[in-house]
Design an enzyme around this catalytic site. Structure first.
Site, short mmCIF file in Angstrom:
data_model
loop_
_atom_site.label_atom_id
_atom_site.label_comp_id
_atom_site.label_asym_id
_atom_site.label_seq_id
_atom_site.Cartn_x
_atom_site.Cartn_y
_atom_site.Cartn_z
N ASP A 327 -3.43 -9.52 -5.50
CA ASP A 327 -3.06 -10.63 -4.64
C ASP A 327 -2.70 -11.82 -5.54
O ASP A 327 -3.40 -12.12 -6.51
CB ASP A 327 -4.25 -10.99 -3.75
CG ASP A 327 -3.92 -12.07 -2.75
OD1 ASP A 327 -3.02 -11.85 -1.92
OD2 ASP A 327 -4.56 -13.14 -2.79
N GLU A 353 1.72 -9.47 -6.31
CA GLU A 353 2.64 -10.49 -5.81
C GLU A 353 2.99 -11.37 -7.00
O GLU A 353 2.13 -12.08 -7.53
CB GLU A 353 1.94 -11.37 -4.76
CG GLU A 353 1.61 -10.65 -3.46
CD GLU A 353 0.95 -11.60 -2.47
OE1 GLU A 353 1.49 -11.79 -1.38
OE2 GLU A 353 -0.12 -12.15 -2.79
#
Ligand code: CA
Length: 639
Positions: A327, A353
């Protein structure tokens, strides 16, 4: 000389920390249990308390731990006689004359309800039958088909008929395994499944929902997904049962990890054990907030980096995890991501990400951003280029792109199709978010059109194309996924898209109720053509290496785009691309509301995908120098 000594001391400190992270804070035997933890050197005392329960009640024993102080840390230990299996514990640090509050420590591997206290359990007793023979399925990165899912979304609705709705165990049920196998995905990416804060585990009889991006204990499965969060061994065993069932079905398990921030600062285990060490601050002394969640961790610090590295290694070793989705990877520094890559077995798939949710306290050039992926070999990033090139930009749900017939997005779609590598026919000046081909290899790009964030595909199509009919919706949904599943990158889909899920237009459903987030399994019979198409598309990809060559040079050599009209993207995969049994394969995506004609090499072709239907054995054959692609659909054929 002094520098050498200083370096040696720093190395020793790191070794102590790493050893601590590797052994955990509890060394249990039936005769005695040794507790260990680590603090900054300025800590004055650590108190160990033992409890009968994970919550409530008074400590039945309080022990002053013994400290061994070094230059930049203190190691604390205490040994308690007797069989402590099933007991709970906390640490409390005294620093600057203040007690910092009880917590489970930062290395807890088992905890009581809501993760407030650590637990002593016999880990050997948590292994399901056959666990010692469980191995990670051997699937090359280029062969992966990722399915992102939330435990509760997937199995909570009665229409699914699950015996363990919303639990880890749902993924052990034949219903779930059959569905995933039939669809053809070979890796499930499970949304945060470590212990997080936002679901109160003491009242699981009340429906509660959260994605779980609010970490409490990084090395413990979430209690809300277990059948009994009060018994610490249950979540550990059930998590392993889930992994084993998926592995037995040939499906990998990828963990969504959220080391970039904690639920809060004051209450976090990091802060209670090593105040301010784990968090970055800005030049003016405030906590930096690159995560958009109120804080960001300082991965560049040696203990934090070691913590992240040892935590992922632990999930691989204890729980047989196959991969990690980081994340906000753009909050972590590049050196940490490379250390994670280096320290994990080479088959473990790592992606993240490649962005942050706000400015970070260290420069972008040092962060795990998408633009820096070439400096992180063996790590992939999500491609917002193909996602937004298809559905429309992230800053407005009502904005459309290729699917909604907004011209000028073709090049962004093409960039995703080549897997983000440098391809002579992709004009990077016309690609939405990058002027550089950021992937060195196609396995560094995650191709997708929707994920848990933002609207799901159905909602986005409805929001960006006013008055869209169900027929058109389905056509465009299938067209979108054809771009994704024929991409040379690693394809990724949000769970439920195969049953035309919607979230009633909710953009950010992180804490929305079940009726927004749940999958309605009745949709499988309501829209059978959708599941059939997804299934056919995934099978086509898996059976044909031309769609996942896995090598940048091979893609440059064998993937050739064909000049086509606006709102179409056409290319051929030639000369047995990737060693394919088919010599030439044509793929055409047509977003227009009318059919389009494409000139092709004179030949005899078998059409395998046309107008929303897929049959790998052939739907029909054509001869000649042109092919007609029906409106709002994809066509795939081979000679
Ligand atoms: Ca929890």
């Amino acid at each position: 000389m002094r520098r050498t000594v200083l370096f040696a001391l720093m190395l020793m400190a790191l070794l102590s920390f790493t050893a601590m992270a590797q052994r955990g804070e509890v060394n249990y035997t039936p005769k005695q249990t040794e507790f260990r933890t680590i603090t900054l050197p300025q800590a004055q005392a650590v108190t160990l308390r033992l409890y009968e329960a994970g919550l409530g009640g008074k400590a039945y024993k309080t022990v002053k731990m013994k400290g061994k102080k070094s230059a930049d840390h203190t190691l604390w230990s205490a040994t308690v006689k007797g069989n402590l299996n099933g007991k709970f514990y906390t640490f409390e640090v005294t620093q600057g004359g203040k007690k910092l509050g009880e917590c489970a420590g930062v290395f807890a591997r088992a905890v009581g309800v809501n993760g407030q206290r650590g637990a002593v359990i016999d880990f050997a007793a948590t292994n399901p039958d056959g666990w010692s023979r469980d191995v990670r399925p051997a699937i090359a990165w280029s062969d992966l088909v990722l399915y992102e899912m939330h435990h509760r979304d997937f199995s909570i609705d009665p229409s699914g008929g699950f015996a363990h709705p919303g639990k880890f165990l749902a993924l052990t049920e034949p219903r779930a395994l059959r569905h995933l196998q039939e669809l053809g995905v070979n890796a499930v990416h499970i949304l945060p499944s470590f212990d997080y804060a936002s679901v109160d585990e003491t009242r699981l009889d009340t429906p509660q929902y959260n994605w779980g991006y609010d970490p409490v204990n990084y090395n413990v499965p979430e209690g809300g997904y277990s059948t009994d969060p009060y018994r610490p061994e249950v979540r550990v065993r059930e998590f392993k049962q889930m992994v084993k069932a998926l592995h037995d079905a040939g499906i990998k398990v990828i963990l969504d990890v959220v080391y970039n921030h904690t639920f809060d600062i004051a209450g976090s285990n990091f802060q209670k054990m090593m105040p301010d060490y784990f968090y970055r601050k800005t030049a003016d002394g405030n906590y930096s907030n690159g995560s958009g969640c109120g804080n960001e961790t300082a991965s560049e610090r040696e203990f934090v980096r070691a913590y992240i590295v040892e935590s992922v290694k632990y999930w691989v070793e204890e729980y047989h995890i196959d991969g990690f989705r980081f994340d906000l990877m753009g909050v972590h520094d590049i050196a940490t991501m490379n250390a994670v890559r280096r320290e994990l077995p080479s088959d473990i798939f790592i992606y993240g990400e490649g962005w942050s949710a706000g400015g970070c306290a260290i420069p972008n050039e040092e962060l795990g951003m998408k633009a820096n992926i070439s400096r992180m070999p063996g790590i992939a990033a999500f491609s917002d280029e193909i996602r937004d090139g298809l559905r429309g930009p992230w800053d407005g749900d009502d904005k459309a792109a290729f699917l909604g017939r907004v011209k000028g997005n073709e090049e962004s779609v093409k960039y995703g199709i080549v897997g983000g590598i440098k391809h002579p026919q992709v004009d990077l000046k016309k690609v939405n978010y990058t002027d550089e081909a950021w992937a060195t290899e196609p396995t560094q790009l995650i191709a997708y059109v929707s994920c848990h964030d933002d609207m799901c595909l159905v909602d986005r199509l409805k929001a960006s194309i006013p008055g869209i009919t169900t027929d058109e919706l389905i056509r465009l949904d299938l067209l979108a996924q054809t771009a994704v599943f024929t991409s040379q990158g690693v394809p990724f889909m949000l769970s439920g898209e195969e049953m035309l899920r919607d979230k009633k237009g909710v953009h950010n459903s992180y804490n929305s109720p079940d009726d927004i987030n749940h999958l309605d399994w009745n949709n499988l019979t309501k829209y059978p053509q959708v599941m059939a198409y997804y299934k056919g598309l995934i099978a086509l990809r898996k059976h044909h290496p031309a769609f996942h060559m896995g090598n940048a040079q091979e893609i440059v050599n064998k993937l050739e785009f064909i000049e086509s009209t606006d709102l179409t993207v056409a290319y051929k995969l030639k000369n047995h691309a990737g060693g394919d049994s088919w010599n030439t394969i044509y793929v055409v995506l047509n977003a227009n509301t009318e059919p389009r004609v494409l000139a092709v090499d004179d030949g005899h072709y078998t059409i395998v995908c046309c107008d929303g239907v897929i049959d790998e054995n052939g739907l029909e054959t054509i001869d000649g120098t042109q092919v007609i692609i029906p409106a709002q659909s994809a066509l795939i054929m081979h000679d």
